[in-house]
Design an enzyme around this catalytic site. Sequence first.
Site, short mmCIF file in Angstrom:
data_model
loop_
_atom_site.label_atom_id
_atom_site.label_comp_id
_atom_site.label_asym_id
_atom_site.label_seq_id
_atom_site.Cartn_x
_atom_site.Cartn_y
_atom_site.Cartn_z
N GLU A 1 -9.38 3.71 2.20
CA GLU A 1 -8.85 3.90 0.85
C GLU A 1 -7.78 2.90 0.47
OE1 GLU A 1 -5.51 4.92 3.01
OE2 GLU A 1 -7.59 5.43 3.45
N LYS B 1 -10.21 12.48 8.65
CA LYS B 1 -9.72 12.05 9.95
C LYS B 1 -9.72 13.23 10.93
CE LYS B 1 -6.45 8.61 8.12
NZ LYS B 1 -7.00 7.43 8.79
N ASP C 1 1.56 6.09 5.96
CA ASP C 1 0.57 5.19 5.37
C ASP C 1 1.09 4.49 4.11
OD1 ASP C 1 -1.84 4.03 5.95
OD2 ASP C 1 -3.06 5.50 4.89
N LYS D 1 0.85 -1.19 0.00
CA LYS D 1 0.00 0.00 0.00
C LYS D 1 0.89 1.25 0.00
CE LYS D 1 -3.13 2.57 3.09
NZ LYS D 1 -3.82 2.55 4.40
N ASP E 1 -2.52 10.37 4.12
CA ASP E 1 -3.93 10.02 4.18
C ASP E 1 -4.70 10.99 5.07
OD1 ASP E 1 -6.38 8.78 4.07
OD2 ASP E 1 -5.84 7.20 5.49
N ASP F 1 -12.15 6.97 3.85
CA ASP F 1 -10.98 6.71 4.68
C ASP F 1 -10.61 5.23 4.71
OD1 ASP F 1 -8.86 7.41 6.30
OD2 ASP F 1 -10.00 7.23 8.16
N ARG G 1 -7.41 -0.32 0.92
CA ARG G 1 -7.89 -1.56 0.31
C ARG G 1 -8.38 -1.33 -1.12
NH1 ARG G 1 -12.27 -2.00 5.00
NH2 ARG G 1 -10.54 -0.88 5.96
#
Length: 485
Positions: free
Chosen positions: A337, A265, A276, A253, A258, A335, A339
Amino acid sequence: SLTNKYFDMDFQIIEKATQKHTLIIPLYTQELENNLGTILNQFGLPSSILQDFKGGIDETLIIYTSAQTLTEKIVLLGLGEHTKQDVLKNTIRLLINKQKEKVGQDIVLDLNYILKKDTKVGLLVEMCVNGALLATYNIAKFKKEDKPVQFPQTIAQVAIRKGEILANTQKRVFDLVNLPANHLNALQLAEFITESGKIHNFNVKILHLDEIKALGMGGLIAINQGSDIPPTFIIMEYKSESQITKKVGLVGKGVTFDTGGISIKPSEGMWQMKCDMAGAAAVIGAVEATARLQLPVHLIGIIPATDNMINGKAIYPGSIVKTYSGLTIEIEDTDAEGRVILADGLAYMKKNFEPDVMIDLATLTGACVIALGYQAAGLFTNNDNLANQLFSIGEQVGERVWRLPLWDEYEKQIKSDMADVKNLGGRPAGSITAAKFLEKFTDKHPAWAHLDIAGVAFTDNPYSTARSATAYGVRLLVEYLSQNV
Protein backbone atom coordinates in the site's frame (compact mmCIF):
# COMPACT_ATOMS: atom_id res chain seq x y z
CA SER A 1 35.01 19.94 26.56
CA LEU A 2 31.56 19.81 28.13
CA THR A 3 29.59 20.75 31.21
CA ASN A 4 26.26 19.30 32.33
CA LYS A 5 23.24 19.73 34.58
CA TYR A 6 20.48 17.16 35.00
CA PHE A 7 17.86 16.80 32.27
CA ASP A 8 17.77 20.44 31.08
CA MET A 9 21.24 20.32 29.63
CA ASP A 10 23.49 23.34 29.57
CA PHE A 11 26.30 23.09 27.01
CA GLN A 12 29.43 25.23 27.08
CA ILE A 13 32.86 25.32 25.48
CA ILE A 14 35.47 25.68 28.23
CA GLU A 15 39.25 25.89 28.23
CA LYS A 16 39.66 24.97 31.89
CA ALA A 17 37.31 23.50 34.46
CA THR A 18 36.45 25.73 37.43
CA GLN A 19 34.33 23.34 39.50
CA LYS A 20 34.23 19.71 40.57
CA HIS A 21 33.44 17.42 37.66
CA THR A 22 33.70 14.02 36.02
CA LEU A 23 36.19 14.00 33.14
CA ILE A 24 35.21 11.83 30.15
CA ILE A 25 38.07 11.01 27.78
CA PRO A 26 37.18 9.19 24.51
CA LEU A 27 40.04 7.10 23.07
CA TYR A 28 40.66 5.09 19.90
CA THR A 29 42.48 1.77 20.21
CA GLN A 30 45.06 2.63 17.53
CA GLU A 31 46.69 5.36 19.65
CA LEU A 32 45.70 4.08 23.05
CA GLU A 33 49.10 3.44 24.60
CA ASN A 34 50.63 6.83 23.77
CA ASN A 35 47.54 8.78 24.76
CA LEU A 36 46.91 6.79 27.89
CA GLY A 37 50.51 7.32 29.01
CA THR A 38 50.03 11.08 28.76
CA ILE A 39 46.80 10.89 30.74
CA LEU A 40 48.36 8.71 33.44
CA ASN A 41 51.28 11.10 33.86
CA GLN A 42 48.98 14.12 34.02
CA PHE A 43 46.98 12.67 36.89
CA GLY A 44 49.73 10.63 38.54
CA LEU A 45 47.96 7.33 37.88
CA PRO A 46 49.63 3.90 37.78
CA SER A 47 50.49 2.28 34.44
CA SER A 48 48.71 -0.89 35.56
CA ILE A 49 45.53 0.71 34.26
CA LEU A 50 46.68 -0.32 30.78
CA GLN A 51 45.89 -3.92 31.76
CA ASP A 52 42.26 -3.05 32.52
CA PHE A 53 41.34 -0.84 29.57
CA LYS A 54 41.72 -1.86 25.91
CA GLY A 55 39.64 0.90 24.27
CA GLY A 56 36.99 -1.33 22.67
CA ILE A 57 33.72 0.24 21.52
CA ASP A 58 31.56 1.17 24.55
CA GLU A 59 34.25 -0.08 26.97
CA THR A 60 34.51 2.18 30.01
CA LEU A 61 36.85 2.42 32.94
CA ILE A 62 36.03 4.71 35.87
CA ILE A 63 39.04 5.96 37.85
CA TYR A 64 38.67 7.85 41.12
CA THR A 65 41.26 10.58 41.66
CA SER A 66 42.61 12.32 44.73
CA ALA A 67 40.40 14.79 46.57
CA GLN A 68 42.84 17.65 45.87
CA THR A 69 41.83 18.04 42.20
CA LEU A 70 38.70 19.41 40.55
CA THR A 71 38.51 16.17 38.58
CA GLU A 72 36.73 13.83 40.99
CA LYS A 73 36.74 10.86 38.60
CA ILE A 74 37.91 10.04 35.10
CA VAL A 75 35.88 7.95 32.67
CA LEU A 76 37.98 6.40 29.91
CA LEU A 77 35.60 5.77 27.00
CA GLY A 78 36.55 3.31 24.27
CA LEU A 79 35.75 4.10 20.63
CA GLY A 80 37.33 0.99 19.14
CA GLU A 81 39.23 1.26 15.86
CA HIS A 82 36.52 3.29 14.11
CA THR A 83 37.20 6.95 13.47
CA LYS A 84 33.66 7.78 12.34
CA GLN A 85 31.97 10.50 14.35
CA ASP A 86 28.74 8.52 14.75
CA VAL A 87 30.66 6.02 16.93
CA LEU A 88 31.49 8.91 19.28
CA LYS A 89 27.83 9.96 19.31
CA ASN A 90 26.58 6.47 20.09
CA THR A 91 29.12 5.78 22.84
CA ILE A 92 28.36 9.10 24.55
CA ARG A 93 24.65 8.35 24.28
CA LEU A 94 25.01 4.87 25.75
CA LEU A 95 27.30 6.02 28.58
CA ILE A 96 24.95 8.78 29.74
CA ASN A 97 21.83 6.68 29.19
CA LYS A 98 23.09 3.65 31.14
CA GLN A 99 25.53 5.13 33.67
CA LYS A 100 24.04 8.53 34.51
CA GLU A 101 24.43 8.04 38.25
CA LYS A 102 28.12 7.16 37.91
CA VAL A 103 29.09 10.04 35.64
CA GLY A 104 27.34 12.54 37.89
CA GLN A 105 25.87 15.98 37.36
CA ASP A 106 28.81 18.02 36.07
CA ILE A 107 30.80 16.59 33.18
CA VAL A 108 33.80 17.75 31.19
CA LEU A 109 34.41 15.99 27.90
CA ASP A 110 37.98 16.20 26.61
CA LEU A 111 38.22 15.71 22.82
CA ASN A 112 41.93 16.50 22.51
CA TYR A 113 42.99 12.87 22.32
CA ILE A 114 40.80 12.10 19.28
CA LEU A 115 41.57 15.22 17.28
CA LYS A 116 43.41 14.54 14.04
CA LYS A 117 44.65 16.78 11.24
CA ASP A 118 41.62 16.06 9.06
CA THR A 119 39.12 16.12 11.94
CA LYS A 120 36.13 18.44 11.62
CA VAL A 121 35.99 19.81 15.16
CA GLY A 122 32.49 21.19 14.72
CA LEU A 123 31.15 17.79 13.70
CA LEU A 124 32.80 16.13 16.73
CA VAL A 125 31.20 18.66 19.06
CA GLU A 126 27.83 18.32 17.33
CA MET A 127 27.93 14.52 17.68
CA CYS A 128 28.69 14.75 21.41
CA VAL A 129 25.81 17.17 22.01
CA ASN A 130 23.48 15.09 19.88
CA GLY A 131 24.35 11.85 21.67
CA ALA A 132 24.06 13.40 25.12
CA LEU A 133 20.63 14.84 24.45
CA LEU A 134 19.33 11.67 22.79
CA ALA A 135 20.36 9.83 25.97
CA THR A 136 17.60 11.69 27.81
CA TYR A 137 14.82 10.25 25.65
CA ASN A 138 12.37 8.12 27.63
CA ILE A 139 10.15 5.75 25.64
CA ALA A 140 7.88 5.11 28.63
CA LYS A 141 5.40 7.89 27.76
CA PHE A 142 2.39 6.02 29.11
CA LYS A 143 3.88 4.71 32.37
CA LYS A 144 3.15 6.40 35.66
CA GLU A 145 6.27 7.88 37.21
CA ASP A 146 6.63 8.62 40.91
CA LYS A 147 9.42 11.12 40.25
CA PRO A 148 11.09 12.51 37.13
CA VAL A 149 14.05 10.62 35.75
CA GLN A 150 17.30 12.63 35.95
CA PHE A 151 19.96 12.53 33.29
CA PRO A 152 23.31 14.26 32.98
CA GLN A 153 24.18 16.77 30.21
CA THR A 154 27.09 17.73 27.95
CA ILE A 155 29.08 20.26 25.61
CA ALA A 156 29.84 23.05 22.94
CA GLN A 157 28.82 26.79 19.92
CA VAL A 158 27.49 26.65 16.32
CA ALA A 159 27.93 22.90 16.72
CA ILE A 160 26.18 22.92 20.10
CA ARG A 161 23.15 24.66 18.64
CA LYS A 162 22.96 22.29 15.70
CA GLY A 163 23.41 19.26 17.94
CA GLU A 164 20.68 20.46 20.29
CA ILE A 165 18.23 21.23 17.50
CA LEU A 166 18.80 17.89 15.81
CA ALA A 167 18.53 15.92 19.04
CA ASN A 168 15.34 17.68 20.13
CA THR A 169 13.87 17.13 16.68
CA GLN A 170 14.90 13.47 16.69
CA LYS A 171 13.20 12.98 20.06
CA ARG A 172 9.97 14.39 18.63
CA VAL A 173 10.32 11.94 15.74
CA PHE A 174 10.86 9.14 18.27
CA ASP A 175 7.52 10.07 19.82
CA LEU A 176 5.67 10.13 16.51
CA VAL A 177 6.92 6.71 15.45
CA ASN A 178 6.63 5.11 18.90
CA LEU A 179 3.08 6.31 19.54
CA PRO A 180 0.47 3.57 19.19
CA ALA A 181 -2.01 3.99 16.36
CA ASN A 182 -4.90 4.81 18.70
CA HIS A 183 -2.96 7.96 19.63
CA LEU A 184 -1.81 8.94 16.13
CA ASN A 185 -3.98 8.78 13.02
CA ALA A 186 -3.94 10.81 9.80
CA LEU A 187 -5.94 13.66 11.33
CA GLN A 188 -3.79 13.81 14.47
CA LEU A 189 -0.63 13.74 12.37
CA ALA A 190 -1.94 16.74 10.44
CA GLU A 191 -2.63 18.54 13.73
CA PHE A 192 0.90 17.83 14.95
CA ILE A 193 2.42 19.24 11.77
CA THR A 194 0.17 22.30 11.78
CA GLU A 195 1.30 23.11 15.32
CA SER A 196 4.95 22.53 14.42
CA GLY A 197 4.63 24.92 11.49
CA LYS A 198 3.28 27.66 13.76
CA ILE A 199 6.09 27.19 16.27
CA HIS A 200 8.98 26.83 13.83
CA ASN A 201 7.85 29.19 11.06
CA PHE A 202 7.11 27.03 8.06
CA ASN A 203 3.88 26.91 6.08
CA VAL A 204 1.49 23.98 6.35
CA LYS A 205 -1.44 23.15 4.08
CA ILE A 206 -3.74 20.22 4.84
CA LEU A 207 -5.88 18.67 2.12
CA HIS A 208 -8.86 16.71 3.47
CA LEU A 209 -10.99 14.01 1.87
CA ASP A 210 -13.14 16.17 -0.41
CA GLU A 211 -10.09 18.02 -1.78
CA ILE A 212 -8.18 14.76 -2.17
CA LYS A 213 -11.06 13.32 -4.20
CA ALA A 214 -11.40 16.49 -6.27
CA LEU A 215 -7.70 16.32 -7.19
CA GLY A 216 -8.07 12.71 -8.30
CA MET A 217 -5.65 11.16 -5.80
CA GLY A 218 -6.97 7.69 -6.44
CA GLY A 219 -4.02 5.92 -4.81
CA LEU A 220 -4.53 7.55 -1.41
CA ILE A 221 -8.32 7.17 -1.65
CA ALA A 222 -8.02 3.46 -2.51
CA ILE A 223 -5.86 2.58 0.48
CA ASN A 224 -8.06 4.64 2.80
CA GLN A 225 -11.31 2.98 1.70
CA GLY A 226 -11.32 0.45 4.53
CA SER A 227 -10.77 3.02 7.27
CA ASP A 228 -13.22 4.89 9.49
CA ILE A 229 -10.71 7.75 9.67
CA PRO A 230 -10.38 9.96 6.57
CA PRO A 231 -6.97 10.53 4.95
CA THR A 232 -4.99 13.74 4.90
CA PHE A 233 -2.53 15.04 2.32
CA ILE A 234 -0.05 17.27 4.12
CA ILE A 235 2.13 19.90 2.43
CA MET A 236 4.90 21.63 4.39
CA GLU A 237 6.92 24.46 2.90
CA TYR A 238 9.93 26.30 4.30
CA LYS A 239 11.45 29.08 2.21
CA SER A 240 14.56 30.77 3.54
CA GLU A 241 14.73 34.54 3.63
CA SER A 242 18.40 34.24 2.65
CA GLN A 243 19.55 33.72 -0.92
CA ILE A 244 18.24 30.31 -2.00
CA THR A 245 20.48 28.07 -4.08
CA LYS A 246 18.31 24.97 -4.34
CA LYS A 247 14.71 23.73 -4.12
CA VAL A 248 14.38 20.29 -2.54
CA GLY A 249 11.26 18.14 -2.28
CA LEU A 250 10.82 15.40 0.34
CA VAL A 251 7.99 12.86 0.26
CA GLY A 252 7.29 10.56 3.21
CA LYS A 253 5.08 7.49 3.51
CA GLY A 254 2.47 8.24 6.18
CA VAL A 255 0.70 4.93 6.87
CA THR A 256 -0.17 5.37 10.54
CA PHE A 257 -1.04 1.68 10.93
CA ASP A 258 -0.83 -1.13 8.41
CA THR A 259 -2.95 -4.26 8.80
CA GLY A 260 -2.18 -5.23 5.20
CA GLY A 261 -5.82 -4.65 4.24
CA ILE A 262 -7.60 -7.67 2.72
CA SER A 263 -4.11 -9.12 2.04
CA ILE A 264 -3.84 -9.17 5.82
CA LYS A 265 -0.57 -9.52 7.69
CA PRO A 266 0.09 -12.27 10.26
CA SER A 267 -0.95 -11.20 13.76
CA GLU A 268 2.50 -11.87 15.25
CA GLY A 269 4.42 -8.63 15.27
CA MET A 270 1.59 -6.61 13.74
CA TRP A 271 1.79 -4.18 16.67
CA GLN A 272 4.99 -2.88 15.11
CA MET A 273 3.05 -1.55 12.13
CA LYS A 274 2.52 1.68 14.05
CA CYS A 275 5.98 2.48 12.66
CA ASP A 276 4.81 2.45 9.04
CA MET A 277 4.79 6.24 9.03
CA ALA A 278 8.51 6.53 9.88
CA GLY A 279 9.20 7.96 6.42
CA ALA A 280 6.67 10.71 7.09
CA ALA A 281 8.20 11.33 10.53
CA ALA A 282 11.67 11.71 8.98
CA VAL A 283 10.33 14.29 6.52
CA ILE A 284 8.60 16.18 9.34
CA GLY A 285 11.82 16.17 11.35
CA ALA A 286 13.90 17.33 8.39
CA VAL A 287 11.57 20.24 7.60
CA GLU A 288 11.32 21.25 11.26
CA ALA A 289 15.09 21.12 11.84
CA THR A 290 15.82 22.95 8.57
CA ALA A 291 13.46 25.75 9.57
CA ARG A 292 15.00 25.99 13.04
CA LEU A 293 18.52 26.05 11.58
CA GLN A 294 17.38 28.58 8.94
CA LEU A 295 19.24 26.84 6.15
CA PRO A 296 19.28 28.77 2.84
CA VAL A 297 16.98 26.41 0.96
CA HIS A 298 13.46 26.16 -0.40
CA LEU A 299 12.24 22.91 1.15
CA ILE A 300 8.92 21.20 0.50
CA GLY A 301 7.71 18.18 2.45
CA ILE A 302 4.70 16.13 1.34
CA ILE A 303 2.99 13.38 3.32
CA PRO A 304 0.04 11.31 2.09
CA ALA A 305 -1.40 9.98 5.37
CA THR A 306 -3.86 7.18 6.12
CA ASP A 307 -4.09 3.85 7.87
CA ASN A 308 -4.59 0.61 5.94
CA MET A 309 -7.60 -1.08 7.51
CA ILE A 310 -10.30 -3.62 6.71
CA ASN A 311 -14.05 -3.20 6.44
CA GLY A 312 -16.69 -3.83 3.78
CA LYS A 313 -15.42 -0.89 1.72
CA ALA A 314 -11.75 -1.92 1.70
CA ILE A 315 -10.05 -2.07 -1.68
CA TYR A 316 -10.06 -5.56 -3.24
CA PRO A 317 -6.98 -7.25 -4.70
CA GLY A 318 -7.33 -6.99 -8.47
CA SER A 319 -8.94 -3.54 -8.34
CA ILE A 320 -7.74 -0.84 -10.71
CA VAL A 321 -7.42 2.78 -9.55
CA LYS A 322 -6.51 6.00 -11.34
CA THR A 323 -3.89 8.17 -9.63
CA TYR A 324 -3.18 11.90 -9.54
CA SER A 325 -0.66 11.48 -12.38
CA GLY A 326 -3.30 9.94 -14.65
CA LEU A 327 -1.57 6.54 -14.56
CA THR A 328 -3.65 3.55 -13.48
CA ILE A 329 -2.57 0.93 -10.92
CA GLU A 330 -3.69 -2.66 -10.64
CA ILE A 331 -3.81 -3.40 -6.90
CA GLU A 332 -2.50 -6.95 -6.90
CA ASP A 333 -1.75 -6.93 -3.15
CA THR A 334 -3.36 -4.53 -0.67
CA ASP A 335 -0.34 -4.94 1.62
CA ALA A 336 1.82 -3.18 -0.97
CA GLU A 337 0.00 0.00 0.00
CA GLY A 338 2.84 2.43 0.74
CA ARG A 339 3.92 2.73 -2.88
CA VAL A 340 0.30 3.37 -3.91
CA ILE A 341 -0.08 6.45 -1.70
CA LEU A 342 3.46 7.62 -2.51
CA ALA A 343 2.48 7.56 -6.19
CA ASP A 344 0.13 10.49 -5.54
CA GLY A 345 2.68 12.26 -3.32
CA LEU A 346 5.51 12.06 -5.84
CA ALA A 347 3.35 13.09 -8.79
CA TYR A 348 1.93 16.06 -6.86
CA MET A 349 5.42 17.17 -5.81
CA LYS A 350 6.79 17.00 -9.35
CA LYS A 351 3.84 18.74 -11.01
CA ASN A 352 3.25 21.52 -8.48
CA PHE A 353 6.75 22.34 -7.20
CA GLU A 354 9.31 21.12 -9.79
CA PRO A 355 12.08 20.71 -7.18
CA ASP A 356 15.74 20.49 -8.19
CA VAL A 357 16.09 17.35 -6.08
CA MET A 358 13.33 14.97 -4.98
CA ILE A 359 13.80 12.34 -2.26
CA ASP A 360 11.20 9.99 -0.83
CA LEU A 361 11.50 7.89 2.33
CA ALA A 362 9.38 4.88 3.20
CA THR A 363 9.31 1.75 5.31
CA LEU A 364 8.47 0.08 2.04
CA THR A 365 9.57 -3.54 1.73
CA GLY A 366 10.57 -6.51 3.81
CA ALA A 367 12.72 -7.45 0.85
CA CYS A 368 15.05 -4.55 1.68
CA VAL A 369 15.51 -5.97 5.18
CA ILE A 370 16.38 -9.34 3.65
CA ALA A 371 18.94 -7.64 1.39
CA LEU A 372 20.59 -5.23 3.84
CA GLY A 373 19.45 -6.30 7.30
CA TYR A 374 19.26 -3.54 9.89
CA GLN A 375 22.47 -1.72 8.93
CA ALA A 376 21.53 0.50 5.98
CA ALA A 377 18.64 1.89 3.97
CA GLY A 378 18.25 0.84 0.37
CA LEU A 379 19.10 3.69 -2.01
CA PHE A 380 17.59 3.80 -5.49
CA THR A 381 18.39 6.56 -7.96
CA ASN A 382 19.49 7.11 -11.55
CA ASN A 383 21.51 10.15 -10.53
CA ASP A 384 25.11 9.16 -9.74
CA ASN A 385 26.00 12.49 -8.14
CA LEU A 386 23.03 12.34 -5.77
CA ALA A 387 23.86 8.72 -4.94
CA ASN A 388 27.47 9.61 -4.08
CA GLN A 389 26.40 12.57 -1.93
CA LEU A 390 23.87 10.55 0.08
CA PHE A 391 26.31 7.66 0.52
CA SER A 392 29.11 9.94 1.75
CA ILE A 393 26.86 11.85 4.15
CA GLY A 394 25.32 8.64 5.44
CA GLU A 395 28.79 7.40 6.37
CA GLN A 396 29.54 10.70 8.15
CA VAL A 397 26.41 10.82 10.29
CA GLY A 398 25.90 7.09 10.87
CA GLU A 399 22.73 6.77 8.77
CA ARG A 400 24.06 4.52 6.07
CA VAL A 401 22.63 3.94 2.61
CA TRP A 402 23.55 1.27 0.08
CA ARG A 403 22.76 1.69 -3.59
CA LEU A 404 20.76 -0.97 -5.40
CA PRO A 405 20.08 -1.00 -9.17
CA LEU A 406 17.16 0.51 -11.05
CA TRP A 407 17.73 -1.35 -14.32
CA ASP A 408 14.93 -1.35 -16.86
CA GLU A 409 14.96 -5.16 -16.96
CA TYR A 410 13.04 -5.17 -13.67
CA GLU A 411 10.09 -3.34 -15.21
CA LYS A 412 8.60 -6.47 -16.72
CA GLN A 413 7.85 -7.71 -13.19
CA ILE A 414 5.40 -4.84 -12.59
CA LYS A 415 3.80 -4.90 -16.02
CA SER A 416 0.01 -5.19 -15.85
CA ASP A 417 -2.26 -6.53 -18.59
CA MET A 418 -5.12 -4.25 -17.57
CA ALA A 419 -3.50 -1.12 -16.09
CA ASP A 420 -0.40 1.02 -16.63
CA VAL A 421 1.40 -0.73 -13.76
CA LYS A 422 0.70 -3.22 -10.97
CA ASN A 423 1.73 -2.67 -7.38
CA LEU A 424 3.56 -5.96 -6.82
CA GLY A 425 6.42 -7.52 -8.76
CA GLY A 426 6.66 -10.85 -6.96
CA ARG A 427 9.30 -12.10 -4.52
CA PRO A 428 12.48 -11.71 -6.61
CA ALA A 429 14.09 -8.27 -6.16
CA GLY A 430 11.05 -7.00 -4.25
CA SER A 431 12.64 -3.77 -3.06
CA ILE A 432 13.88 -2.99 -6.58
CA THR A 433 10.52 -3.57 -8.26
CA ALA A 434 8.90 -1.34 -5.62
CA ALA A 435 11.39 1.40 -6.52
CA LYS A 436 10.71 0.87 -10.23
CA PHE A 437 7.02 1.32 -9.47
CA LEU A 438 7.69 4.64 -7.73
CA GLU A 439 9.94 5.81 -10.56
CA LYS A 440 6.93 5.83 -12.91
CA PHE A 441 5.33 8.60 -10.85
CA THR A 442 8.35 10.92 -10.83
CA ASP A 443 7.77 11.98 -14.45
CA LYS A 444 11.42 11.11 -15.23
CA HIS A 445 12.78 13.58 -12.67
CA PRO A 446 16.55 13.77 -13.25
CA ALA A 447 17.53 13.94 -9.57
CA TRP A 448 15.17 11.67 -7.65
CA ALA A 449 16.16 9.20 -4.94
CA HIS A 450 14.09 6.63 -3.08
CA LEU A 451 15.19 5.47 0.38
CA ASP A 452 13.70 2.20 1.62
CA ILE A 453 14.11 2.55 5.39
CA ALA A 454 12.22 -0.61 6.42
CA GLY A 455 15.23 -2.11 8.20
CA VAL A 456 16.57 1.00 9.94
CA ALA A 457 13.58 3.07 11.10
CA PHE A 458 12.33 0.89 13.97
CA THR A 459 14.81 -1.52 15.53
CA ASP A 460 16.07 -3.30 18.61
CA ASN A 461 18.58 -1.00 20.28
CA PRO A 462 20.40 -0.62 23.61
CA TYR A 463 18.46 2.50 24.61
CA SER A 464 15.11 0.82 25.34
CA THR A 465 13.84 -2.62 26.30
CA ALA A 466 11.55 -2.94 23.26
CA ARG A 467 11.96 -2.34 19.56
CA SER A 468 11.64 1.41 19.02
CA ALA A 469 12.15 4.36 16.69
CA THR A 470 15.59 5.49 15.49
CA ALA A 471 14.59 8.76 13.74
CA TYR A 472 16.58 7.49 10.76
CA GLY A 473 16.71 10.04 7.97
CA VAL A 474 16.59 13.25 9.99
CA ARG A 475 20.37 13.64 10.29
CA LEU A 476 20.96 12.31 6.77
CA LEU A 477 18.55 14.80 5.18
CA VAL A 478 19.57 17.81 7.27
CA GLU A 479 23.27 17.19 6.66
CA TYR A 480 22.55 16.76 2.94
CA LEU A 481 20.76 20.11 2.93
CA SER A 482 23.53 21.73 5.01
CA GLN A 483 26.25 20.61 2.58
CA ASN A 484 24.41 21.07 -0.72
CA VAL A 485 22.64 24.41 -0.57
